[in-house]
Scaffold this active site. Structure first.
Site: not given
Ligand code: GAR
Length: 201
Positions: A14, A89, A106, A108, A135, A142-144, A173
């Site tokens: 991302n 994370m 962010n 998600h 999203s 609050e988380l997400d 994404e």
């Molecule tokens: C992505 O799928 C993102 O949406 C998720 O981690 C991945 C990172 O991939 N994020 C979460 O789960 C946040 N709670 P990337 O390092 O290849 O972008």
């Protein structure tokens, strides 16, 4: 020109999509990629794009506020206008989210408000959902849970594993996050719902 700091913990696909979108008449440019994991592949990929990077290992700090103070100090050094979390994370405290209120977004991997937290794809499959997706939202205490800025949807197909679904969502994404960041950097906080791409599955 707005300055964007991207925070990640993993491979950074991302981050790549965001960074590569910030060219030409885009109203923002990446100023820093920061990870809590010094071994994150995303740091290597960011350096290859010529973006400044920083690693602040959360394990070196006694608690969350101490870690966040170090992150904050490093961020201030790069003077970002916007923070984009891209697979970062670590749960953030209200002190940190409050400091960046209205300026931190962010991505998600679920159709929020469904499936905050982890294992979103397995939970969508287990629930028998016909659709899944991703999203982009503003980050609040609050988380997400912050205001949703955009979503993209994919079908859940018969026999999908969580990995199958994750891969299908990840493609979206990479479409959604750059599109939302561009609007956000231009001051547009209206919601963007991407139309499904015909033939992508
Ligand atoms: C992505 O799928 C993102 O949406 C998720 O981690 C991945 C990172 O991939 N994020 C979460 O789960 C946040 N709670 P990337 O390092 O290849 O972008």
């Amino acid at each position: 020109m707005k300055r964007v700091a991207i925070l990640l913990s993993g491979g950074g696909s991302n981050m790549m999509a965001l960074a590569q979108s910030m060219t030409g008449d885009h109203p923002a440019r990446p100023c820093l990629v920061l990870s809590n994991d010094p071994k994150a592949g995303g740091l290597v990929r960011a350096r290859a794009l010529g973006i400044e990077t920083a690693a602040i290992d959360h394990r070196a700090y006694p608690d969350r506020p101490a870690f966040e103070a170090a992150v904050q100090a490093r961020l201030q050094h790069s003077s970002p206008d916007i923070i984009a979390l891209a697979g970062f994370m670590r749960i953030l405290t209200a002190g940190f989210t409050g400091a960046w209120a209205g300026r931190m977004i962010n991505i998600h991997p679920s159709l929020l408000p469904k499936y905050r937290g982890l294992h979103t794809h397995a939970r969508a499959i287990d629930a028998g959902d016909a659709q899944a997706g991703c999203s982009v939202h503003e980050v609040t205490a609050e988380l997400d849970d912050g205001p949703i800025l955009g979503q993209a949807r994919v079908p859940v197909l018969p026999g999908d594993t969580a990995d199958d679904l994750a891969a299908r969502v990840l493609v979206q994404e990479h479409r959604l996050y750059p599109a939302v960041l561009r609007r956000f950097a231009a001051g547009d906080r209206t919601r963007l719902d991407l139309p499904p791409v015909v033939g992508i599955d």
